[in-house]
Design an enzyme around this catalytic site. Structure first.
Site, PDB file in Angstrom:
ATOM      1  N   ASP A 165      -1.619  -3.109  13.049  1.00 42.20           N
ATOM      2  CA  ASP A 165      -1.664  -3.830  11.771  1.00 42.20           C
ATOM      3  C   ASP A 165      -2.161  -5.257  11.991  1.00 42.20           C
ATOM      4  O   ASP A 165      -1.740  -5.917  12.935  1.00 42.20           O
ATOM      5  CB  ASP A 165      -0.270  -3.878  11.125  1.00 42.20           C
ATOM      6  CG  ASP A 165       0.164  -2.534  10.573  1.00 42.20           C
ATOM      7  OD1 ASP A 165      -0.667  -1.600  10.558  1.00 42.20           O
ATOM      8  OD2 ASP A 165       1.331  -2.398  10.157  1.00 42.20           O
ATOM      9  N   HIS A 208      -0.370   2.597  16.286  1.00 37.97           N
ATOM     10  CA  HIS A 208       0.369   3.669  15.612  1.00 37.97           C
ATOM     11  C   HIS A 208      -0.563   4.486  14.727  1.00 37.97           C
ATOM     12  O   HIS A 208      -1.690   4.067  14.440  1.00 37.97           O
ATOM     13  CB  HIS A 208       1.544   3.107  14.808  1.00 37.97           C
ATOM     14  CG  HIS A 208       1.177   2.066  13.789  1.00 37.97           C
ATOM     15  ND1 HIS A 208       0.855   0.765  14.140  1.00 37.97           N
ATOM     16  CD2 HIS A 208       1.066   2.123  12.438  1.00 37.97           C
ATOM     17  CE1 HIS A 208       0.582   0.075  13.044  1.00 37.97           C
ATOM     18  NE2 HIS A 208       0.682   0.878  11.995  1.00 37.97           N
ATOM     19  N   LYS A 224       0.872  -1.183   0.000  1.00 37.18           N
ATOM     20  CA  LYS A 224       0.000   0.000   0.000  1.00 37.18           C
ATOM     21  C   LYS A 224       0.904   1.227   0.000  1.00 37.18           C
ATOM     22  O   LYS A 224       1.644   1.464   0.962  1.00 37.18           O
ATOM     23  CB  LYS A 224      -0.905  -0.002   1.236  1.00 37.18           C
ATOM     24  CG  LYS A 224      -1.897   1.154   1.258  1.00 37.18           C
ATOM     25  CD  LYS A 224      -2.915   0.962   2.391  1.00 37.18           C
ATOM     26  CE  LYS A 224      -3.863   2.151   2.468  1.00 37.18           C
ATOM     27  NZ  LYS A 224      -3.736   2.867   3.748  1.00 37.18           N
ATOM     28  N   HIS A 264      -4.220   2.686  14.867  1.00 32.74           N
ATOM     29  CA  HIS A 264      -4.610   1.292  14.594  1.00 32.74           C
ATOM     30  C   HIS A 264      -3.408   0.384  14.860  1.00 32.74           C
ATOM     31  O   HIS A 264      -2.278   0.854  14.971  1.00 32.74           O
ATOM     32  CB  HIS A 264      -5.033   1.125  13.122  1.00 32.74           C
ATOM     33  CG  HIS A 264      -3.910   1.328  12.157  1.00 32.74           C
ATOM     34  ND1 HIS A 264      -3.368   2.570  11.888  1.00 32.74           N
ATOM     35  CD2 HIS A 264      -3.181   0.432  11.417  1.00 32.74           C
ATOM     36  CE1 HIS A 264      -2.367   2.440  11.032  1.00 32.74           C
ATOM     37  NE2 HIS A 264      -2.226   1.169  10.732  1.00 32.74           N
TER      38      HIS A 264
END
Length: 355
Positions: free
Chosen positions: A236, A290, A215, A234
Protein backbone atom coordinates in the site's frame (compact mmCIF):
# COMPACT_ATOMS: atom_id res chain seq x y z
CA UNK A 1 -13.82 8.46 -29.13
CA UNK A 2 -15.00 5.34 -27.31
CA UNK A 3 -13.66 5.03 -23.78
CA UNK A 4 -12.84 1.49 -22.73
CA UNK A 5 -14.82 0.32 -19.74
CA UNK A 6 -13.68 -2.82 -18.00
CA UNK A 7 -16.50 -5.36 -17.80
CA UNK A 8 -18.11 -5.59 -14.38
CA UNK A 9 -16.78 -8.73 -12.75
CA UNK A 10 -20.15 -9.19 -11.04
CA UNK A 11 -21.76 -9.54 -14.51
CA UNK A 12 -19.18 -12.12 -15.57
CA UNK A 13 -19.68 -14.06 -12.35
CA UNK A 14 -23.48 -14.13 -12.61
CA UNK A 15 -23.48 -14.97 -16.34
CA UNK A 16 -22.88 -18.65 -15.64
CA UNK A 17 -19.45 -18.86 -17.33
CA UNK A 18 -17.47 -21.99 -16.47
CA UNK A 19 -14.08 -20.56 -17.40
CA UNK A 20 -12.76 -17.06 -16.84
CA UNK A 21 -11.60 -14.76 -19.70
CA UNK A 22 -7.87 -14.99 -20.38
CA UNK A 23 -7.13 -11.44 -19.16
CA UNK A 24 -8.07 -12.59 -15.61
CA UNK A 25 -5.70 -15.59 -15.69
CA UNK A 26 -2.56 -14.88 -13.69
CA UNK A 27 1.04 -15.50 -14.78
CA UNK A 28 2.55 -18.97 -14.55
CA UNK A 29 4.77 -17.81 -11.71
CA UNK A 30 1.75 -16.62 -9.67
CA UNK A 31 -0.35 -19.70 -10.40
CA UNK A 32 2.07 -21.99 -8.57
CA UNK A 33 1.21 -20.29 -5.26
CA UNK A 34 -2.59 -19.82 -5.60
CA UNK A 35 -4.36 -22.30 -3.33
CA UNK A 36 -7.79 -22.92 -1.79
CA UNK A 37 -8.31 -20.03 0.62
CA UNK A 38 -10.66 -21.96 2.93
CA UNK A 39 -8.10 -24.76 3.35
CA UNK A 40 -5.35 -22.19 3.93
CA UNK A 41 -7.31 -20.34 6.61
CA UNK A 42 -7.77 -23.55 8.63
CA UNK A 43 -4.03 -24.18 8.91
CA UNK A 44 -2.81 -23.80 12.47
CA UNK A 45 0.91 -24.32 11.90
CA UNK A 46 3.35 -21.73 10.63
CA UNK A 47 3.51 -17.96 11.25
CA UNK A 48 0.25 -16.10 11.99
CA UNK A 49 -0.59 -12.42 11.53
CA UNK A 50 -0.30 -10.88 15.03
CA UNK A 51 -3.40 -9.78 16.94
CA UNK A 52 -2.83 -6.57 18.92
CA UNK A 53 -5.18 -5.76 21.80
CA UNK A 54 -5.50 -1.98 22.18
CA UNK A 55 -7.43 -2.00 25.47
CA UNK A 56 -4.32 -1.15 27.53
CA UNK A 57 -2.76 1.25 25.02
CA UNK A 58 -3.64 4.25 27.23
CA UNK A 59 -3.56 2.46 30.59
CA UNK A 60 -2.72 4.60 33.62
CA UNK A 61 -0.33 1.87 34.71
CA UNK A 62 2.93 2.83 32.98
CA UNK A 63 4.26 -0.75 32.72
CA UNK A 64 0.98 -2.09 31.29
CA UNK A 65 0.79 0.83 28.83
CA UNK A 66 4.39 0.40 27.68
CA UNK A 67 4.02 -3.37 27.20
CA UNK A 68 0.91 -2.82 25.06
CA UNK A 69 2.62 -0.16 22.93
CA UNK A 70 5.75 -2.27 22.54
CA UNK A 71 3.64 -5.15 21.15
CA UNK A 72 2.14 -2.84 18.53
CA UNK A 73 5.57 -1.47 17.60
CA UNK A 74 7.04 -4.99 17.31
CA UNK A 75 4.20 -6.06 15.00
CA UNK A 76 4.86 -2.98 12.82
CA UNK A 77 8.59 -3.79 12.66
CA UNK A 78 8.24 -7.53 12.13
CA UNK A 79 5.09 -7.77 9.98
CA UNK A 80 3.73 -4.33 9.08
CA UNK A 81 0.22 -5.79 9.39
CA UNK A 82 -1.93 -6.79 12.36
CA UNK A 83 -5.44 -7.51 13.59
CA UNK A 84 -6.50 -4.72 15.99
CA UNK A 85 -9.01 -5.70 18.70
CA UNK A 86 -10.55 -3.50 21.40
CA UNK A 87 -9.86 -0.61 19.03
CA UNK A 88 -12.58 1.60 20.53
CA UNK A 89 -14.96 1.56 17.55
CA UNK A 90 -18.30 0.07 18.48
CA UNK A 91 -19.13 -3.34 16.96
CA UNK A 92 -22.63 -2.09 16.07
CA UNK A 93 -21.17 0.72 13.98
CA UNK A 94 -18.82 -1.69 12.16
CA UNK A 95 -21.86 -3.84 11.34
CA UNK A 96 -23.78 -0.82 10.04
CA UNK A 97 -20.88 0.18 7.78
CA UNK A 98 -20.67 -3.36 6.43
CA UNK A 99 -24.45 -3.72 5.97
CA UNK A 100 -24.62 -0.41 4.09
CA UNK A 101 -21.74 -1.27 1.76
CA UNK A 102 -23.13 -4.73 1.09
CA UNK A 103 -26.57 -3.26 0.36
CA UNK A 104 -25.01 -0.91 -2.21
CA UNK A 105 -23.44 -3.83 -4.05
CA UNK A 106 -26.74 -5.72 -3.90
CA UNK A 107 -28.44 -2.94 -5.89
CA UNK A 108 -29.25 -3.72 -9.54
CA UNK A 109 -26.29 -3.12 -11.84
CA UNK A 110 -27.98 -0.16 -13.58
CA UNK A 111 -28.39 1.56 -10.18
CA UNK A 112 -24.71 1.13 -9.38
CA UNK A 113 -23.73 2.37 -12.84
CA UNK A 114 -25.21 5.77 -11.95
CA UNK A 115 -22.14 6.12 -9.70
CA UNK A 116 -19.65 4.87 -12.33
CA UNK A 117 -16.23 6.47 -12.34
CA UNK A 118 -14.22 7.38 -15.44
CA UNK A 119 -10.66 6.29 -14.80
CA UNK A 120 -9.34 7.34 -18.20
CA UNK A 121 -10.27 10.97 -17.55
CA UNK A 122 -8.73 10.72 -14.08
CA UNK A 123 -12.07 10.53 -12.20
CA UNK A 124 -11.35 7.55 -10.00
CA UNK A 125 -13.98 8.19 -7.32
CA UNK A 126 -17.15 6.15 -7.70
CA UNK A 127 -18.13 2.65 -8.84
CA UNK A 128 -15.60 0.86 -11.02
CA UNK A 129 -13.66 -2.17 -12.17
CA UNK A 130 -9.96 -2.17 -12.77
CA UNK A 131 -8.64 -1.16 -16.17
CA UNK A 132 -5.39 -2.81 -17.24
CA UNK A 133 -2.72 -0.34 -16.16
CA UNK A 134 0.33 -2.43 -16.92
CA UNK A 135 2.00 -3.94 -19.94
CA UNK A 136 0.72 -7.44 -19.16
CA UNK A 137 -2.88 -6.24 -19.53
CA UNK A 138 -4.07 -8.39 -16.64
CA UNK A 139 -7.24 -7.72 -14.69
CA UNK A 140 -8.26 -8.47 -11.12
CA UNK A 141 -11.42 -10.34 -10.12
CA UNK A 142 -13.12 -7.45 -8.35
CA UNK A 143 -15.44 -4.46 -8.67
CA UNK A 144 -15.13 -1.59 -6.21
CA UNK A 145 -16.54 1.67 -4.89
CA UNK A 146 -13.99 4.37 -4.08
CA UNK A 147 -14.40 7.76 -2.40
CA UNK A 148 -12.83 10.21 0.03
CA UNK A 149 -14.45 10.02 3.49
CA UNK A 150 -12.35 12.45 5.60
CA UNK A 151 -11.72 15.39 6.19
CA UNK A 152 -15.39 16.25 5.92
CA UNK A 153 -14.82 19.53 4.07
CA UNK A 154 -13.02 17.69 1.24
CA UNK A 155 -15.77 15.12 0.59
CA UNK A 156 -17.78 15.11 -2.64
CA UNK A 157 -21.22 14.12 -1.37
CA UNK A 158 -22.63 13.95 -4.91
CA UNK A 159 -21.00 10.55 -5.42
CA UNK A 160 -21.92 9.05 -2.04
CA UNK A 161 -24.61 6.37 -2.48
CA UNK A 162 -28.10 7.64 -1.56
CA UNK A 163 -29.22 4.04 -1.12
CA UNK A 164 -29.17 2.38 1.34
CA UNK A 165 -30.34 5.24 3.53
CA UNK A 166 -27.82 4.53 6.33
CA UNK A 167 -24.77 4.59 4.03
CA UNK A 168 -23.88 8.27 4.51
CA UNK A 169 -24.52 8.36 8.28
CA UNK A 170 -22.73 5.10 9.13
CA UNK A 171 -19.74 5.79 6.87
CA UNK A 172 -19.37 9.37 8.16
CA UNK A 173 -19.41 8.23 11.81
CA UNK A 174 -16.90 5.49 11.04
CA UNK A 175 -14.59 7.92 9.20
CA UNK A 176 -14.47 10.28 12.20
CA UNK A 177 -13.67 7.50 14.68
CA UNK A 178 -11.15 5.90 12.36
CA UNK A 179 -9.36 9.24 12.02
CA UNK A 180 -8.99 9.29 15.81
CA UNK A 181 -7.64 5.74 15.76
CA UNK A 182 -5.12 6.74 13.06
CA UNK A 183 -3.82 9.54 15.35
CA UNK A 184 -3.43 7.06 18.20
CA UNK A 185 -1.53 4.52 16.07
CA UNK A 186 0.70 7.20 14.52
CA UNK A 187 1.59 8.55 17.96
CA UNK A 188 2.63 5.07 19.19
CA UNK A 189 4.69 4.48 16.04
CA UNK A 190 6.29 7.92 16.54
CA UNK A 191 7.28 7.14 20.11
CA UNK A 192 8.59 3.76 18.89
CA UNK A 193 11.11 5.63 16.73
CA UNK A 194 12.17 7.83 19.63
CA UNK A 195 10.31 10.85 18.21
CA UNK A 196 7.73 13.19 19.73
CA UNK A 197 4.34 11.51 19.65
CA UNK A 198 2.86 14.02 17.19
CA UNK A 199 5.75 13.84 14.74
CA UNK A 200 4.58 11.18 12.27
CA UNK A 201 1.09 12.63 12.13
CA UNK A 202 2.58 16.03 11.28
CA UNK A 203 4.83 14.46 8.61
CA UNK A 204 1.84 12.87 6.83
CA UNK A 205 -0.29 16.01 6.76
CA UNK A 206 -1.96 16.31 10.16
CA UNK A 207 -5.68 16.66 10.76
CA UNK A 208 -6.11 19.12 7.87
CA UNK A 209 -4.27 17.31 5.09
CA UNK A 210 -4.20 13.55 5.75
CA UNK A 211 -6.85 12.08 3.45
CA UNK A 212 -8.94 9.01 4.27
CA UNK A 213 -9.96 7.27 1.06
CA UNK A 214 -12.36 4.32 1.30
CA UNK A 215 -12.33 1.52 -1.26
CA UNK A 216 -15.03 -1.11 -0.87
CA UNK A 217 -13.75 -4.17 -2.70
CA UNK A 218 -16.36 -6.58 -4.03
CA UNK A 219 -15.03 -10.00 -5.03
CA UNK A 220 -17.76 -12.07 -6.73
CA UNK A 221 -17.70 -15.87 -6.78
CA UNK A 222 -15.16 -17.09 -9.32
CA UNK A 223 -15.63 -20.29 -11.37
CA UNK A 224 -11.84 -20.85 -11.51
CA UNK A 225 -10.40 -19.31 -8.32
CA UNK A 226 -7.15 -21.24 -8.80
CA UNK A 227 -6.42 -19.08 -11.88
CA UNK A 228 -7.40 -15.59 -10.65
CA UNK A 229 -6.57 -13.01 -8.00
CA UNK A 230 -8.96 -10.54 -6.40
CA UNK A 231 -6.08 -8.11 -5.92
CA UNK A 232 -2.61 -8.78 -7.24
CA UNK A 233 0.46 -8.64 -5.00
CA UNK A 234 1.28 -5.07 -3.95
CA UNK A 235 2.26 -2.89 -1.02
CA UNK A 236 0.00 0.00 0.00
CA UNK A 237 1.26 3.49 -0.83
CA UNK A 238 -0.65 4.95 2.15
CA UNK A 239 0.65 5.91 5.60
CA UNK A 240 -1.75 3.42 7.23
CA UNK A 241 -4.56 1.25 5.84
CA UNK A 242 -7.48 -0.01 7.94
CA UNK A 243 -9.57 -2.93 6.66
CA UNK A 244 -12.91 -4.46 7.60
CA UNK A 245 -14.25 -7.54 5.80
CA UNK A 246 -17.33 -9.75 5.75
CA UNK A 247 -15.53 -12.66 7.48
CA UNK A 248 -14.78 -14.47 4.22
CA UNK A 249 -11.02 -15.20 4.07
CA UNK A 250 -8.93 -13.88 1.18
CA UNK A 251 -6.07 -11.72 2.44
CA UNK A 252 -2.57 -13.17 2.13
CA UNK A 253 0.71 -11.63 3.30
CA UNK A 254 4.15 -12.42 1.87
CA UNK A 255 6.13 -13.17 5.04
CA UNK A 256 9.59 -14.78 5.21
CA UNK A 257 9.36 -15.93 1.59
CA UNK A 258 5.91 -17.57 1.85
CA UNK A 259 2.26 -16.55 1.44
CA UNK A 260 0.55 -16.51 4.86
CA UNK A 261 -3.25 -16.39 5.03
CA UNK A 262 -4.80 -13.94 7.51
CA UNK A 263 -7.37 -15.55 9.81
CA UNK A 264 -10.82 -14.01 10.18
CA UNK A 265 -10.80 -12.40 13.65
CA UNK A 266 -14.29 -11.29 14.79
CA UNK A 267 -14.77 -7.53 15.44
CA UNK A 268 -11.18 -6.77 14.49
CA UNK A 269 -9.85 -4.13 12.13
CA UNK A 270 -6.86 -5.20 10.04
CA UNK A 271 -4.18 -2.52 9.88
CA UNK A 272 -1.35 -2.25 7.37
CA UNK A 273 1.67 0.01 7.65
CA UNK A 274 1.96 1.61 4.18
CA UNK A 275 4.93 2.74 2.09
CA UNK A 276 4.67 6.31 3.44
CA UNK A 277 5.49 5.23 7.02
CA UNK A 278 8.09 2.73 5.79
CA UNK A 279 9.85 5.62 3.99
CA UNK A 280 9.64 8.05 6.94
CA UNK A 281 10.96 5.35 9.32
CA UNK A 282 13.75 4.45 6.86
CA UNK A 283 12.48 0.89 6.62
CA UNK A 284 12.19 0.25 10.37
CA UNK A 285 8.43 -0.25 9.96
CA UNK A 286 7.45 -2.63 7.15
CA UNK A 287 5.02 -2.12 4.28
CA UNK A 288 4.27 -5.80 3.59
CA UNK A 289 3.53 -7.30 0.18
CA UNK A 290 -0.02 -8.67 0.15
CA UNK A 291 -2.73 -9.92 -2.22
CA UNK A 292 -6.33 -11.13 -2.23
CA UNK A 293 -7.55 -14.60 -3.24
CA UNK A 294 -11.06 -15.39 -4.49
CA UNK A 295 -13.24 -18.48 -4.22
CA UNK A 296 -16.15 -20.37 -5.81
CA UNK A 297 -18.55 -20.46 -2.87
CA UNK A 298 -18.79 -17.02 -1.28
CA UNK A 299 -18.72 -13.37 -2.23
CA UNK A 300 -15.99 -11.55 -0.31
CA UNK A 301 -16.28 -7.85 0.52
CA UNK A 302 -13.64 -5.73 2.22
CA UNK A 303 -13.68 -2.08 3.29
CA UNK A 304 -10.17 -0.61 2.99
CA UNK A 305 -9.51 2.92 4.22
CA UNK A 306 -6.21 4.36 3.01
CA UNK A 307 -4.76 7.22 5.10
CA UNK A 308 -2.81 9.21 2.50
CA UNK A 309 -0.59 12.28 2.74
CA UNK A 310 -1.31 15.17 0.33
CA UNK A 311 -0.01 14.38 -3.16
CA UNK A 312 2.34 17.34 -3.71
CA UNK A 313 2.74 19.33 -0.48
CA UNK A 314 5.07 17.05 1.45
CA UNK A 315 8.42 15.56 0.49
CA UNK A 316 8.54 11.99 1.77
CA UNK A 317 11.99 10.88 2.85
CA UNK A 318 13.56 9.15 5.85
CA UNK A 319 13.41 11.45 8.87
CA UNK A 320 16.84 12.78 9.89
CA UNK A 321 16.51 11.30 13.40
CA UNK A 322 16.28 7.74 12.02
CA UNK A 323 19.21 8.10 9.62
CA UNK A 324 22.85 7.65 10.66
CA UNK A 325 26.19 6.70 9.18
CA UNK A 326 25.50 3.08 10.12
CA UNK A 327 21.94 3.31 8.72
CA UNK A 328 21.98 5.70 5.76
CA UNK A 329 18.74 6.74 4.02
CA UNK A 330 17.46 3.89 1.85
CA UNK A 331 14.73 5.91 0.10
CA UNK A 332 15.21 8.98 -2.14
CA UNK A 333 13.11 12.12 -1.47
CA UNK A 334 9.81 12.06 -3.42
CA UNK A 335 6.37 13.58 -3.18
CA UNK A 336 3.52 11.12 -2.64
CA UNK A 337 2.48 11.62 -6.29
CA UNK A 338 6.04 10.86 -7.46
CA UNK A 339 6.13 7.72 -5.30
CA UNK A 340 2.92 6.45 -6.94
CA UNK A 341 4.30 7.18 -10.42
CA UNK A 342 7.57 5.45 -9.57
CA UNK A 343 5.69 2.30 -8.52
CA UNK A 344 3.54 2.30 -11.66
CA UNK A 345 6.59 2.77 -13.87
CA UNK A 346 8.44 -0.08 -12.18
CA UNK A 347 5.41 -2.36 -12.49
CA UNK A 348 5.15 -1.61 -16.21
CA UNK A 349 8.87 -2.23 -16.71
CA UNK A 350 8.69 -5.54 -14.80
CA UNK A 351 5.75 -6.66 -16.94
CA UNK A 352 7.62 -5.81 -20.15
CA UNK A 353 10.71 -7.70 -19.00
CA UNK A 354 8.69 -10.82 -18.10
CA UNK A 355 6.92 -10.95 -21.47
Amino acid sequence: MVTSVAPRVESLSSSGIQSIPKEYVRTQEELTSITNIFEEEKKAEGPQVPTIDLKDIDSEDKLVREKSREELKEAAVEWGVMHLVNHGIDDDLLERVKKAGEAFFNLPLEEKEKYANDQESGKIAGYGSKLANNASGQLEWEDYFFHLIFPEDKRDMSIWPKSPSDYIKATSEYAKLLRGLATKILSILSLGLGLDEGRLEKEVGGMEELLLQMKINYYPKCPQPELALGVEAHTDVSALTFILHNMVPGLQLFYQGKWVTAKCVPNSIIMHVGDTIEILSNGKYKSILHRGLVNKEKVRISWAVFCEPPKEKIILKPLPEVVSEAEPAIFPPRTFAQHIQHKLFRKTQDALVSK
